[in-house]
Motif scaffolding. Sequence first.
Motif, mmCIF file in Angstrom:
data_model
loop_
_atom_site.group_PDB
_atom_site.id
_atom_site.type_symbol
_atom_site.label_atom_id
_atom_site.label_comp_id
_atom_site.label_asym_id
_atom_site.label_seq_id
_atom_site.Cartn_x
_atom_site.Cartn_y
_atom_site.Cartn_z
ATOM 1 N N LYS A 83 -43.771 -18.010 -8.315
ATOM 2 C CA LYS A 83 -43.647 -16.718 -8.987
ATOM 3 C C LYS A 83 -42.996 -15.766 -7.950
ATOM 4 N N THR A 84 -43.366 -15.739 -6.668
ATOM 5 C CA THR A 84 -42.736 -14.819 -5.673
ATOM 6 C C THR A 84 -41.245 -14.892 -5.699
ATOM 7 N N ILE A 85 -40.794 -16.385 -5.819
ATOM 8 C CA ILE A 85 -39.237 -16.408 -5.686
ATOM 9 C C ILE A 85 -38.786 -16.135 -7.215
ATOM 10 N N ILE B 142 -31.389 -24.054 -4.882
ATOM 11 C CA ILE B 142 -31.646 -23.209 -5.938
ATOM 12 C C ILE B 142 -32.517 -21.906 -5.327
ATOM 13 N N ILE B 143 -33.316 -22.178 -4.486
ATOM 14 C CA ILE B 143 -34.117 -21.018 -3.817
ATOM 15 C C ILE B 143 -33.168 -20.110 -3.034
ATOM 16 N N ASN B 144 -32.344 -20.773 -2.158
ATOM 17 C CA ASN B 144 -31.271 -19.950 -1.367
ATOM 18 C C ASN B 144 -30.515 -18.995 -2.414
ATOM 19 N N LEU B 145 -29.948 -19.640 -3.464
ATOM 20 C CA LEU B 145 -29.447 -18.874 -4.296
ATOM 21 C C LEU B 145 -30.055 -17.709 -5.034
ATOM 22 N N ALA B 146 -31.157 -17.811 -5.162
ATOM 23 C CA ALA B 146 -32.232 -16.751 -5.844
ATOM 24 C C ALA B 146 -32.410 -15.625 -4.607
ATOM 25 N N ILE B 147 -32.320 -16.019 -3.276
ATOM 26 C CA ILE B 147 -32.550 -15.143 -2.196
ATOM 27 C C ILE B 147 -31.244 -14.386 -1.952
ATOM 28 N N GLU B 148 -30.170 -14.940 -2.055
ATOM 29 C CA GLU B 148 -28.798 -14.384 -2.052
ATOM 30 C C GLU B 148 -28.738 -13.275 -3.048
ATOM 31 N N GLU B 149 -29.154 -13.623 -4.229
ATOM 32 C CA GLU B 149 -28.985 -12.512 -5.485
ATOM 33 C C GLU B 149 -29.987 -11.560 -5.121
ATOM 34 N N LYS C 169 -38.288 -7.959 -0.301
ATOM 35 C CA LYS C 169 -38.549 -9.106 -1.296
ATOM 36 C C LYS C 169 -37.783 -10.385 -0.870
ATOM 37 N N LYS C 170 -36.788 -10.288 -0.060
ATOM 38 C CA LYS C 170 -36.197 -11.299 0.563
ATOM 39 C C LYS C 170 -37.034 -11.989 1.755
ATOM 40 N N GLU C 171 -37.907 -11.200 2.293
ATOM 41 C CA GLU C 171 -38.709 -11.921 3.329
ATOM 42 C C GLU C 171 -39.966 -12.413 2.548
ATOM 43 N N SER C 172 -40.555 -12.030 1.733
ATOM 44 C CA SER C 172 -41.592 -12.589 0.995
ATOM 45 C C SER C 172 -41.007 -14.222 0.205
ATOM 46 N N MET C 173 -39.747 -14.154 -0.271
ATOM 47 C CA MET C 173 -39.326 -15.185 -0.739
ATOM 48 C C MET C 173 -38.899 -16.234 0.216
ATOM 49 N N LYS C 174 -38.350 -15.918 1.326
ATOM 50 C CA LYS C 174 -38.266 -16.752 2.294
ATOM 51 C C LYS C 174 -39.542 -17.479 2.863
ATOM 52 N N LYS C 175 -40.797 -16.472 2.988
ATOM 53 C CA LYS C 175 -41.831 -17.373 3.342
ATOM 54 C C LYS C 175 -42.444 -18.023 2.110
ATOM 55 N N ALA C 176 -42.098 -17.986 1.094
ATOM 56 C CA ALA C 176 -42.469 -18.662 -0.056
ATOM 57 C C ALA C 176 -41.695 -19.998 0.036
ATOM 58 N N ARG D 200 -40.632 -21.427 2.891
ATOM 59 C CA ARG D 200 -41.148 -22.194 3.724
ATOM 60 C C ARG D 200 -42.493 -22.881 3.394
ATOM 61 N N TYR D 201 -43.150 -22.288 2.530
ATOM 62 C CA TYR D 201 -44.629 -22.842 2.102
ATOM 63 C C TYR D 201 -44.131 -23.988 1.258
ATOM 64 N N ILE D 202 -43.251 -23.949 0.448
ATOM 65 C CA ILE D 202 -43.149 -25.120 -0.378
ATOM 66 C C ILE D 202 -42.386 -26.161 0.366
ATOM 67 N N LEU D 203 -41.497 -26.068 1.469
ATOM 68 C CA LEU D 203 -40.766 -26.987 2.361
ATOM 69 C C LEU D 203 -41.846 -27.831 3.225
ATOM 70 N N ASN D 204 -43.089 -26.910 3.775
ATOM 71 C CA ASN D 204 -43.811 -27.208 4.432
ATOM 72 C C ASN D 204 -44.905 -28.328 3.670
ATOM 73 N N ASN D 205 -45.125 -27.821 2.405
ATOM 74 C CA ASN D 205 -46.071 -28.784 1.436
ATOM 75 C C ASN D 205 -45.268 -30.017 0.833
ATOM 76 N N TRP D 206 -44.257 -30.173 1.100
ATOM 77 C CA TRP D 206 -43.175 -30.907 0.220
ATOM 78 C C TRP D 206 -43.951 -32.313 0.061
ATOM 79 N N GLU D 207 -44.714 -32.907 0.861
ATOM 80 C CA GLU D 207 -45.217 -34.084 0.550
ATOM 81 C C GLU D 207 -46.480 -33.993 -0.487
ATOM 82 N N GLY D 208 -47.132 -32.783 -0.172
ATOM 83 C CA GLY D 208 -48.180 -32.566 -0.914
ATOM 84 C C GLY D 208 -47.720 -32.400 -2.620
ATOM 85 N N ILE D 209 -46.379 -31.652 -2.669
ATOM 86 C CA ILE D 209 -46.107 -31.203 -3.798
ATOM 87 C C ILE D 209 -45.629 -32.691 -4.504
#
Length: 467
Positions: free
Chosen positions: A286-288, A320-327, A333-340, A342-351
């Motif tokens: 949702k943050t993204i 697709i996340i990078n596209l959202a950040i660029e737009e 808001k960009k900073e909170s999206m970048k944080k989100a 990182r969260y997704i990538l750091n937890n990729w295996e758990g996802i």
Amino acid sequence: MNNIIQLIAEKVKREIEESVIKVIEGEVNLDNIVDSVGEMVNDIGTKTMLAIIDELNDIIKKSPERSKKYHIHKSKVSRTLITRFGELEFERSYYKNIEKNNYVYILDELLGIEKYERIEGNLKGEILDKAANVSYEKAAKLSTPVPITRETVKKIIRENGVIDNLELEIKEKRKVNTIYIEADEDHVPMQNGNNREMRLIYVYDDKTEVNKGRTKLENIRYFTGEMHPEDMWLEVATYIDEAYDLDSVEKIYIAGDGANWIKSGTKIIKDSKYVLDHYHLSKYVKTITAHLGRLDNPICIEEALWEYMKAGNKKSTIEIINLAIEETPMGSKKESMKKAKRYILNNWEGIQKLFGEEKYRCSAEGHISHILSDRLSSRPMGWSVIGADEIARMRTYKANGGSIKEYYRKLRTERSKEEKKLKQDEKIINSIKRAYNNINPDIMIDMPYISRTEGRWLKDMLRSSSF
């Protein structure tokens, strides 16, 4: 004995008659009757306890065995105790042990009343049980009609101490295919104005749908406390080893919000796999995506993002996340999206485990709210570290099916036995001291193995020591 029974019967009969008349005459309603009956019950309880105590005191006095060993030093010594019925004032005899030359209240020891105790043990157990759910002040009010301060309730909780997560007995090992472990933390406000994490881990082995939207976790067991995460995970590992036939277990999942302390459980729980909590993943998605539909040039990527993550397509997820950040034009808001991101990538295996064949759903947020937050953080208050730890453990102990009241009763019994052992040890030590004090110091000069040559090893040892 017959007198007290007759008095109680007459009091109950009179209460019934008076209440019926007052209701008919319109003077009272049910609320008034409840109060009146409550006062009557407390009065009867107090009088009954006094009758029992008087009877016991009389039996002790008349006992031939008592008179051989104990003499009455003082015939009537009063004592007051607060009970669930109210204040109880009674008299008992103070005895002298003619053999050991010490003094004792035999009745107190017989009833298990501790020295200087102002509140009887059963009431303390009730206060503890209620304090796990409500404020100290309310716990006291619900337990006895006698005013008790918050500080007194706090002292009772300190006396009870910290309940071990592994306190409850495991009756038998269960054979299951899958073990589920979920974890989260509550942020507890402290007296210094800061917040402190109180962690919660729970283990279960199946889910049963109770009704639509409500699921029951089978054989659930909670763990909490002010302790290092590694120590808590070791307790969980101990429980799993004792509660389950691990030869039959094929899968062990550990689910949470991605915190490192939760992930670290996979290093201690053998063959376990980490799963990311769907609730927290949804928040970061949702943050993204939430604001993208309100841009000057709106874009909609939420559905595609979920599909890429479910498919395990990491490359497309990043693009697709990078596209959202660029737009997104807003810097904050960009900073909170970048944080989100990182969260997704750091937890990729758990996802990936989240969207596996189990279609895993974690309910940690609800359990944190029910077990910890309802008492520790949902109201404006400040805790000490010790107080928060004790209350958290009391609540998990109750949630695990334990009785705080029975735990405290058992604790008192064990402490009483320990005190008796210590007294016995003290007697032995004192007898040794007396024997030592009776030795003539001059004799010590000619101790064997010190004055003779063959005892030089002992002499050398004494010289080199601090004796």
